[in-house]
Design an enzyme around this catalytic site. Structure first.
Site, PDB file in Angstrom:
ATOM      1  N   GLY A 312     -40.098  -1.307   0.796  1.00  0.00           N
ATOM      2  CA  GLY A 312     -41.572  -1.352   0.844  1.00  0.00           C
ATOM      3  C   GLY A 312     -42.066  -2.783   0.681  1.00  0.00           C
ATOM      4  O   GLY A 312     -43.002  -3.210   1.354  1.00  0.00           O
ATOM      5  N   TRP A 315     -41.366  -4.597   3.864  1.00  0.00           N
ATOM      6  CA  TRP A 315     -42.305  -4.190   4.904  1.00  0.00           C
ATOM      7  C   TRP A 315     -43.542  -5.106   4.884  1.00  0.00           C
ATOM      8  O   TRP A 315     -44.093  -5.438   5.931  1.00  0.00           O
ATOM      9  CB  TRP A 315     -42.740  -2.729   4.671  1.00  0.00           C
ATOM     10  CG  TRP A 315     -43.793  -2.268   5.633  1.00  0.00           C
ATOM     11  CD1 TRP A 315     -43.585  -1.704   6.853  1.00  0.00           C
ATOM     12  CD2 TRP A 315     -45.216  -2.314   5.457  1.00  0.00           C
ATOM     13  NE1 TRP A 315     -44.772  -1.405   7.454  1.00  0.00           N
ATOM     14  CE2 TRP A 315     -45.797  -1.775   6.622  1.00  0.00           C
ATOM     15  CE3 TRP A 315     -46.042  -2.773   4.433  1.00  0.00           C
ATOM     16  CZ2 TRP A 315     -47.174  -1.671   6.788  1.00  0.00           C
ATOM     17  CZ3 TRP A 315     -47.419  -2.676   4.595  1.00  0.00           C
ATOM     18  CH2 TRP A 315     -47.972  -2.122   5.770  1.00  0.00           C
ATOM     19  N   HIS A 316     -43.924  -5.517   3.686  1.00  0.00           N
ATOM     20  CA  HIS A 316     -45.137  -6.331   3.581  1.00  0.00           C
ATOM     21  C   HIS A 316     -44.977  -7.712   4.181  1.00  0.00           C
ATOM     22  O   HIS A 316     -45.945  -8.311   4.645  1.00  0.00           O
ATOM     23  CB  HIS A 316     -45.564  -6.460   2.113  1.00  0.00           C
ATOM     24  CG  HIS A 316     -46.290  -5.266   1.619  1.00  0.00           C
ATOM     25  ND1 HIS A 316     -45.626  -4.170   1.109  1.00  0.00           N
ATOM     26  CD2 HIS A 316     -47.603  -4.964   1.575  1.00  0.00           C
ATOM     27  CE1 HIS A 316     -46.514  -3.255   0.771  1.00  0.00           C
ATOM     28  NE2 HIS A 316     -47.716  -3.705   1.046  1.00  0.00           N
ATOM     29  N   GLY A 317     -43.800  -8.233   4.181  1.00  0.00           N
ATOM     30  CA  GLY A 317     -43.628  -9.554   4.757  1.00  0.00           C
ATOM     31  C   GLY A 317     -42.187  -9.990   4.731  1.00  0.00           C
ATOM     32  O   GLY A 317     -41.409  -9.579   3.869  1.00  0.00           O
ATOM     33  N   PHE A 458     -49.246  -8.618   7.813  1.00  0.00           N
ATOM     34  CA  PHE A 458     -48.174  -7.633   7.714  1.00  0.00           C
ATOM     35  C   PHE A 458     -48.070  -6.803   8.976  1.00  0.00           C
ATOM     36  O   PHE A 458     -47.302  -5.896   9.052  1.00  0.00           O
ATOM     37  CB  PHE A 458     -48.386  -6.727   6.487  1.00  0.00           C
ATOM     38  CG  PHE A 458     -48.664  -7.519   5.230  1.00  0.00           C
ATOM     39  CD1 PHE A 458     -47.950  -8.679   4.967  1.00  0.00           C
ATOM     40  CD2 PHE A 458     -49.643  -7.134   4.347  1.00  0.00           C
ATOM     41  CE1 PHE A 458     -48.219  -9.423   3.833  1.00  0.00           C
ATOM     42  CE2 PHE A 458     -49.909  -7.862   3.199  1.00  0.00           C
ATOM     43  CZ  PHE A 458     -49.194  -9.014   2.955  1.00  0.00           C
TER      44      PHE A 458
END
Lengths: 458, 342
Positions: A312, A315-317, A458
């Site tokens: 997770g 996923w953000h960066g 993102f």
């Protein structure tokens, strides 16, 4: 074409009125084709080449979902969006990390990160997986599926709408532009604008100053900046979600709530039920549960939580700071699971402090900067003092909104405090005047510098 | 659910009427709110040539957009705590830009008032936004004619680099005047200016558009053409001596600053340009004050920054109250030195 730009306002007005005209004089299919074209136009505004990628992901999802009973098609349907995401978002990150580990140089690829790729690939994935699981029927109308994946309000920064939530709306004939939907929608949009251009954007000035040169600031100012960033990212992202939800509502469609007063949480577990709900839910249903969830014993559950939160974070960066941020949250969730029965919830202040601490890694451009922020606080560093006005203003707004929501929930005898967007009756002079004053305040207090949405990256 | 039809009341006409009434009510409320939040005075064209634009006389203002200030313009429309009457003797005339206009600090905290307090002299401030060095140089003659200060004329500047064309236009007396009152040529804007809320909203909307307001570029450190700069300074010096006021000219330079990544303060100025400016000023009998050292020492001492407010970015924007104090103190010190020498 970001939501807060004048060009988007013009674009949305044009879409709204043309959709209204189509609704009046043509059928639903024409409306869907128009909304799909508008969504691609919206996406192509950034870079027209991105549209081909979006179309490719959509086509692959369409074709593979049609044959999702076949294992190969299903695997392909899941793998393709992930490969696209991997190439465009993570390729250089992994090459750089590998270079760091091995000490060898790898050639970086010249890849532009297509805006919103993390969001629409997740939507495409959820569609293919849900069809495979039999949760939703195959959508045979390509236009509808394409509209679900590319619908412009949620295309570039969410919320991550589930196919099971949105596709049925396209099959309901009652989903139309109505005066009631419009009056609700514009009020939600106004709330989003207030959060974004009045609160988040003003706060960003201070946060950017401190996070650029943490070593220059007094420890108390750094703490204020860390707290301010917690507020900034909340107002920025929930503001975006509100604008997206409001735009969809104006056009007759409903999105799920994406933020539910996250900073009222009394534990990190509760925080993740209230923060970026569409992503948390996605990760739970398509990652945490499939890898075992809590079905394989306590230890495996903790491992699964960590895997989910680390991914997770990623996923953000494409940066290790995001992974670390995810890891910290995962660790807190694990600790809460371990001590769940021994102790009560950590409480609001502890949770907010912990979450704010983790945001340091989310905001800092690298670990060095994050470390400078942390050491600045814990060494009681001397430096520039900046009691930033807008931070205190935002704190007051947040506190008042949470108190109002709490009182409202108690009055309604609800066990869970739920956030809400106050909707006024625009049929009355009082309602209209209040709404106009609110819009006027937004216009008057708007931050006028350049400031894209945090979640666009993102 | 019916389509986009208005069924809450009698007709669309009735709805439009309600919208109109609500709009007017909202505007009244917003105007009242703006009166106590951000109600700066508006510029008007100044015909006496002392400055290109001026404010309305005795205009109360509330400015909470950048810093916090409450005050009132004087009888002429400048930000002074006292009125100017014809024939009044002034000791010091302060010219300059929006930094001297000083709507970010309380009136008693601005350079002119502090300087007057330190020196126990009458310091008259005609600082108006947009009046950078070329405009002040062009308006110097008219300013001296009108105010004839007995001791000093101070020109506040924040930029030292100018193009050859700018210098040539000052020398040829063709430097373009600022389009004084924003909107004086546009009746709609003129009407809008009268309402603080409409003007605030207009400015905000306007800010979203690219290339909206001309701003001075502080980042260009190109060397000035020494001959042209010398001519400009000589011309200013001549103007001063011809005025027979007996005042001496001080060009007070406060450079922009920024923060280095190691936390130290950076002076955004080229020392060579500053040195050249200073030398040419000296050759022409003009005193040059450079605030760089004071800014650095003040920051080193207790991290005090001359620019920025608690509602804006640090180290940028206009002089804050600390900046005004430093500026006034350094000018006062220089004035004392000059008077001691003479």
């Amino acid at each position: 074409m970001i939501f807060t730009s004048p060009v988007f306002v013009l674009f949305f007005l044009a879409v709204f009125f043309v959709t209204l005209a189509i609704q009046k004089f043509a059928n639903d299919r024409a409306k869907y084709i128009f909304l799909l074209s508008a969504s691609y136009f919206f996406y192509g505004w950034w870079d027209w080449r991105f549209c081909f990628l979006l179309l490719f992901v959509t086509l692959m999802s369409y074709v593979t979902a049609m044959n999702s009973r076949k294992k190969f098609a299903y695997i392909l349907g899941v793998a393709i969006p992930l490969i696209v995401l991997g190439i465009f978002k993570y390729c250089n990150f992994f090459l750089d990390s590998l270079a760091l580990l091995t000490g060898r140089e790898f050639m970086s690829l010249q890849i532009i990160l297509p805006v919103g790729i993390s969001f629409y690939t997740f939507q495409a994935l959820s569609y293919v997986i849900d069809v495979h699981r039999g949760k939703i029927p195959v959508e045979r109308d390509f236009v509808k599926l394409a509209l679900y994946i590319s619908f412009f309000p949620q295309l570039v920064a969410g919320p991550i709408v589930r196919a099971s939530d949105f596709l049925p709306q396209l099959n309901e004939s009652g989903r139309k532009i109505t005066l009631q939907n419009f009056t609700i929608g514009v009020q939600i949009i106004a709330m989003g604008f207030f959060k974004k251009i009045v609160l988040a954007d003003h706060i960003s000035v201070f946060v950017d100053d401190v996070f650029r040169v943490p070593v220059a600031f007094h420890w108390a100012t750094i703490i204020l900046a860390v707290v301010s960033y917690s507020l900034q990212i909340y107002f920025d992202f929930s503001g975006y979600s509100d604008i997206a939800t409001g735009c969809a509502k104006c056009l007759g469609y409903d999105f799920v709530m994406n933020f539910n007063l996250p900073y009222i949480s009394r534990s990190v577990t509760e925080f993740w039920r209230r923060w970026h709900i569409s992503l948390s839910g996605w990760l739970r249903d398509y990652l945490y549960i499939p890898i075992g969830g809590n079905r394989l014993g306590k230890f495996r559950q903790l491992v699964n939580i960590m895997i989910t939160m680390l991914l997770g974070g990623l996923w953000h960066g494409a940066n290790w700071t995001f992974v670390f941020w995810g890891g910290l949250n995962g660790l807190a969730l694990c600790l809460e699971k371990i001590f769940a029965r021994k102790k009560s919830a950590p409480g609001n202040f502890v949770t907010f402090s912990f979450i704010s601490f983790t945001w340091i890694f989310f905001r800092a451009e690298n670990f060095v900067k994050a470390w400078q922020v942390i050491t600045g606080i814990f060494t009681f560093q001397d430096g520039i003092s900046q009691p930033f006005f807008w931070s205190f203003f935002a704190i007051v707004i947040l506190a008042v909104s949470q108190i109002v929501a709490t009182v409202k929930s108690r009055r309604e005898n609800s066990s869970v405090v739920t956030g809400f967007c106050p909707i006024m009756n625009l049929n009355t002079i009082t309602g209209l005047t209040t709404f106009f004053v609110f819009v006027g305040i937004i216009l008057g207090l708007a931050f006028t510098g350049e400031n894209p949405f945090v979640y666009f990256q993102f | 659910m019916k389509s986009f039809e208005y069924n809450g009341h009698r007709s669309w006409g009735y709805l439009c009427l309600k919208i109109l009434v609500s709009g007017i009510l909202a505007l009244i409320i917003l105007t009242l709110l703006c009166k106590i939040y951000d109600d700066p005075p508006q510029h008007h064209i100044n015909l006496d040539g002392v400055t290109d634009r001026i404010f309305a006389p005795y205009r109360r203002y509330f400015c909470f957009q950048e810093g916090f200030s409450v005050g009132k313009t004087n009888n002429e429309g400048y930000n002074n705590t006292f009125d100017f009457e014809k024939g009044m003797s002034l000791d010091v005339l302060l010219m300059g830009s929006s930094h001297m206009e000083a709507f970010g600090v309380m009136q008693d905290e601005n350079t002119a008032n502090l300087l007057g307090e330190f020196a126990n002299e009458r310091v008259y401030n005609i600082g108006v936004s947009g009046h950078f060095f070329p405009t002040c140089a062009s308006n110097l003659k008219a300013a001296l004619r009108k105010y004839a200060p007995s001791k000093f004329v101070i020109i506040e500047i924040m930029n030292l680099s100018f193009t050859d064309e700018t210098f040539a236009s000052i020398i040829n007396h063709t430097f373009p005047h600022i389009d004084g009152a924003v909107g004086t040529r546009n009746p709609l804007r003129e009407f809008m200016r009268e309402n603080p809320y409409i003007y605030r909203a207009y400015l905000n909307i306007f800010h979203f558009l690219p290339n909206k307001f001309p701003t001075q570029d502080y980042s260009s450190f190109s060397q000035n053409n020494p001959e042209l700069l010398a001519k400009v300074l000589a011309q200013m010096s001549d103007t001063l001596s011809q005025s027979k006021s007996g005042a001496r000219l001080i060009i007070a330079y406060h450079p922009p600053v920024s923060l280095n990544l190691d936390g130290s303060l950076k002076i955004e100025s080229d020392p060579q340009v500053s040195r050249q400016f200073s030398e040419l000023c000296e050759q022409n009998g003009i005193y040059f004050l450079d605030m760089s050292e004071r800014f650095l020492s003040e920051y080193a001492k207790d991290y005090t920054l001359p620019y920025g407010f608690i509602n804006t970015s640090v180290a940028s924007g206009h002089l804050n109250r600390y900046g005004h104090r430093m500026f006034a103190e350094e000018i006062y010190k220089l004035m004392q030195r000059i008077e001691a020498q003479s």
